[in-house]
Design a protein around this motif. Structure first.
Motif, PDB file in Angstrom:
ATOM      1  N   ALA A 217      68.613  85.292 -16.534  1.00 35.12           N
ATOM      2  CA  ALA A 217      68.491  86.479 -16.484  1.00 35.12           C
ATOM      3  C   ALA A 217      69.555  87.304 -17.330  1.00 35.12           C
ATOM      4  O   ALA A 217      69.343  88.363 -17.925  1.00 35.12           O
ATOM      5  CB  ALA A 217      68.542  87.069 -14.903  1.00 35.12           C
ATOM      6  N   ARG A 218      70.721  86.677 -17.495  1.00 38.82           N
ATOM      7  CA  ARG A 218      71.799  86.931 -18.406  1.00 38.82           C
ATOM      8  C   ARG A 218      71.196  87.197 -19.862  1.00 38.82           C
ATOM      9  O   ARG A 218      71.493  88.105 -20.428  1.00 38.82           O
ATOM     10  CB  ARG A 218      72.782  86.119 -18.244  1.00 38.82           C
ATOM     11  N   ARG A 219      70.560  85.985 -20.132  1.00 41.93           N
ATOM     12  CA  ARG A 219      70.068  85.952 -21.586  1.00 41.93           C
ATOM     13  C   ARG A 219      68.761  87.461 -21.560  1.00 41.93           C
ATOM     14  O   ARG A 219      69.047  87.892 -22.833  1.00 41.93           O
ATOM     15  CB  ARG A 219      69.031  84.645 -21.719  1.00 41.93           C
ATOM     16  N   ALA A 220      68.065  87.194 -20.516  1.00 42.01           N
ATOM     17  CA  ALA A 220      67.201  88.358 -20.934  1.00 42.01           C
ATOM     18  C   ALA A 220      67.752  89.752 -21.081  1.00 42.01           C
ATOM     19  O   ALA A 220      67.324  90.809 -21.720  1.00 42.01           O
ATOM     20  CB  ALA A 220      66.224  88.545 -19.518  1.00 42.01           C
ATOM     21  N   ALA A 221      68.943  90.043 -20.500  1.00 41.20           N
ATOM     22  CA  ALA A 221      69.738  91.311 -20.459  1.00 41.20           C
ATOM     23  C   ALA A 221      70.392  91.409 -21.783  1.00 41.20           C
ATOM     24  O   ALA A 221      70.621  92.558 -22.256  1.00 41.20           O
ATOM     25  CB  ALA A 221      70.661  91.373 -19.344  1.00 41.20           C
ATOM     26  N   GLU A 222      70.872  90.286 -22.452  1.00 39.59           N
ATOM     27  CA  GLU A 222      71.808  90.260 -23.239  1.00 39.59           C
ATOM     28  C   GLU A 222      71.090  90.176 -24.760  1.00 39.59           C
ATOM     29  O   GLU A 222      71.732  90.736 -25.815  1.00 39.59           O
ATOM     30  CB  GLU A 222      73.022  89.182 -23.206  1.00 39.59           C
ATOM     31  N   ASP A 223      70.136  89.408 -24.747  1.00 38.21           N
ATOM     32  CA  ASP A 223      69.435  88.990 -25.994  1.00 38.21           C
ATOM     33  C   ASP A 223      68.449  90.129 -26.442  1.00 38.21           C
ATOM     34  O   ASP A 223      67.473  90.332 -25.949  1.00 38.21           O
ATOM     35  CB  ASP A 223      68.717  87.835 -25.856  1.00 38.21           C
ATOM     36  N   HIS A 224      68.615  91.010 -27.540  1.00 37.61           N
ATOM     37  CA  HIS A 224      68.019  91.979 -28.120  1.00 37.61           C
ATOM     38  C   HIS A 224      66.715  91.830 -28.506  1.00 37.61           C
ATOM     39  O   HIS A 224      65.890  92.636 -28.633  1.00 37.61           O
ATOM     40  CB  HIS A 224      68.774  92.840 -29.147  1.00 37.61           C
ATOM     41  N   GLU A 225      66.215  90.251 -28.827  1.00 36.65           N
ATOM     42  CA  GLU A 225      65.006  89.663 -29.158  1.00 36.65           C
ATOM     43  C   GLU A 225      64.154  89.917 -27.901  1.00 36.65           C
ATOM     44  O   GLU A 225      62.790  89.854 -28.182  1.00 36.65           O
ATOM     45  CB  GLU A 225      65.181  88.430 -29.710  1.00 36.65           C
ATOM     46  N   VAL A 226      64.604  89.824 -26.841  1.00 39.28           N
ATOM     47  CA  VAL A 226      63.795  89.798 -25.343  1.00 39.28           C
ATOM     48  C   VAL A 226      63.162  91.270 -25.317  1.00 39.28           C
ATOM     49  O   VAL A 226      64.037  91.961 -24.924  1.00 39.28           O
ATOM     50  CB  VAL A 226      64.523  89.204 -24.252  1.00 39.28           C
ATOM     51  N   ARG A 227      61.845  91.221 -25.427  1.00 36.59           N
ATOM     52  CA  ARG A 227      61.319  92.744 -25.067  1.00 36.59           C
ATOM     53  C   ARG A 227      60.631  92.472 -23.751  1.00 36.59           C
ATOM     54  O   ARG A 227      60.492  93.467 -23.070  1.00 36.59           O
ATOM     55  CB  ARG A 227      60.089  92.813 -26.126  1.00 36.59           C
ATOM     56  N   ALA A 228      60.260  91.399 -23.138  1.00 35.08           N
ATOM     57  CA  ALA A 228      59.567  91.308 -21.748  1.00 35.08           C
ATOM     58  C   ALA A 228      60.103  89.861 -21.230  1.00 35.08           C
ATOM     59  O   ALA A 228      60.166  89.015 -22.052  1.00 35.08           O
ATOM     60  CB  ALA A 228      58.027  91.359 -22.034  1.00 35.08           C
ATOM     61  N   VAL A 229      59.832  89.624 -19.910  1.00 39.91           N
ATOM     62  CA  VAL A 229      60.187  88.454 -19.158  1.00 39.91           C
ATOM     63  C   VAL A 229      58.966  88.106 -18.528  1.00 39.91           C
ATOM     64  O   VAL A 229      58.292  88.832 -17.559  1.00 39.91           O
ATOM     65  CB  VAL A 229      61.574  88.566 -18.383  1.00 39.91           C
ATOM     66  N   LEU A 230      58.581  86.933 -18.536  1.00 37.15           N
ATOM     67  CA  LEU A 230      57.643  86.177 -17.559  1.00 37.15           C
ATOM     68  C   LEU A 230      58.333  85.099 -16.755  1.00 37.15           C
ATOM     69  O   LEU A 230      58.772  84.203 -17.383  1.00 37.15           O
ATOM     70  CB  LEU A 230      56.285  85.546 -18.281  1.00 37.15           C
ATOM     71  N   LEU A 231      58.140  85.252 -15.450  1.00 36.88           N
ATOM     72  CA  LEU A 231      58.837  84.214 -14.535  1.00 36.88           C
ATOM     73  C   LEU A 231      57.740  83.433 -13.840  1.00 36.88           C
ATOM     74  O   LEU A 231      56.741  84.107 -13.358  1.00 36.88           O
ATOM     75  CB  LEU A 231      59.852  84.830 -13.349  1.00 36.88           C
ATOM     76  N   LYS A 232      57.791  82.198 -13.951  1.00 35.12           N
ATOM     77  CA  LYS A 232      56.701  81.356 -13.341  1.00 35.12           C
ATOM     78  C   LYS A 232      57.230  80.197 -12.857  1.00 35.12           C
ATOM     79  O   LYS A 232      58.419  79.753 -13.021  1.00 35.12           O
ATOM     80  CB  LYS A 232      55.609  81.033 -14.260  1.00 35.12           C
ATOM     81  N   GLY A 233      56.564  79.419 -12.038  1.00 34.25           N
ATOM     82  CA  GLY A 233      56.973  78.195 -11.481  1.00 34.25           C
ATOM     83  C   GLY A 233      56.113  76.903 -12.056  1.00 34.25           C
ATOM     84  O   GLY A 233      54.605  77.335 -12.360  1.00 34.25           O
ATOM     85  N   ALA A 234      56.404  75.766 -12.378  1.00 34.08           N
ATOM     86  CA  ALA A 234      55.826  74.664 -12.790  1.00 34.08           C
ATOM     87  C   ALA A 234      54.896  74.191 -11.686  1.00 34.08           C
ATOM     88  O   ALA A 234      55.336  73.963 -10.318  1.00 34.08           O
ATOM     89  CB  ALA A 234      56.650  73.526 -13.273  1.00 34.08           C
ATOM     90  N   GLY A 235      53.897  73.351 -12.087  1.00 34.80           N
ATOM     91  CA  GLY A 235      53.006  72.511 -11.047  1.00 34.80           C
ATOM     92  C   GLY A 235      52.198  73.423  -9.989  1.00 34.80           C
ATOM     93  O   GLY A 235      51.727  72.799  -9.137  1.00 34.80           O
ATOM     94  N   GLY A 236      51.799  74.305 -10.369  1.00 36.49           N
ATOM     95  CA  GLY A 236      50.787  75.245  -9.397  1.00 36.49           C
ATOM     96  C   GLY A 236      51.585  75.792  -8.273  1.00 36.49           C
ATOM     97  O   GLY A 236      50.545  76.744  -7.787  1.00 36.49           O
TER      98      GLY A 236
END
Length: 83
Positions: A36-55
């Motif tokens: 979440a910090r990376r998403a907030a601070e990295d100017h290259e991040v334009r969108a975030v997809l949060l998912k879980g592995a294994g179905g």
């Protein structure tokens, strides 16, 4: 435990504990906070997809870990926490 991949402005964050159905424990929580910090601070991040592995996205808190951390009586753990 938490994987991150940035591609064309999309930061994909994957909770990677499929053996525990991506249940949250302290390590997973720290990984999600870092992402979440990376998403907030990295100017290259334009969108975030949060998912879980294994179905499975996420079943919530890791009951097995929490029962050990709280040192619940062993009868409680045997009855309610699968091996």
């Amino acid at each position: 435990m938490v994987l991150q991949n940035l591609d064309s402005g999309l930061l994909t964050i994957t909770m990677n504990r499929p053996d525990r159905r991506n249940a949250l424990n302290p390590d997973m929580t720290r990984g999600l906070v870092e992402a979440a910090r990376r998403a907030a601070e990295d100017h290259e991040v334009r969108a975030v997809l949060l998912k879980g592995a294994g179905g499975t996205f996420c079943v919530g808190g890791d009951v097995r870990y929490n029962s050990r951390a709280l040192a619940l009586p062993s009868i409680w753990v045997r009855k309610y926490v699968p091996p």
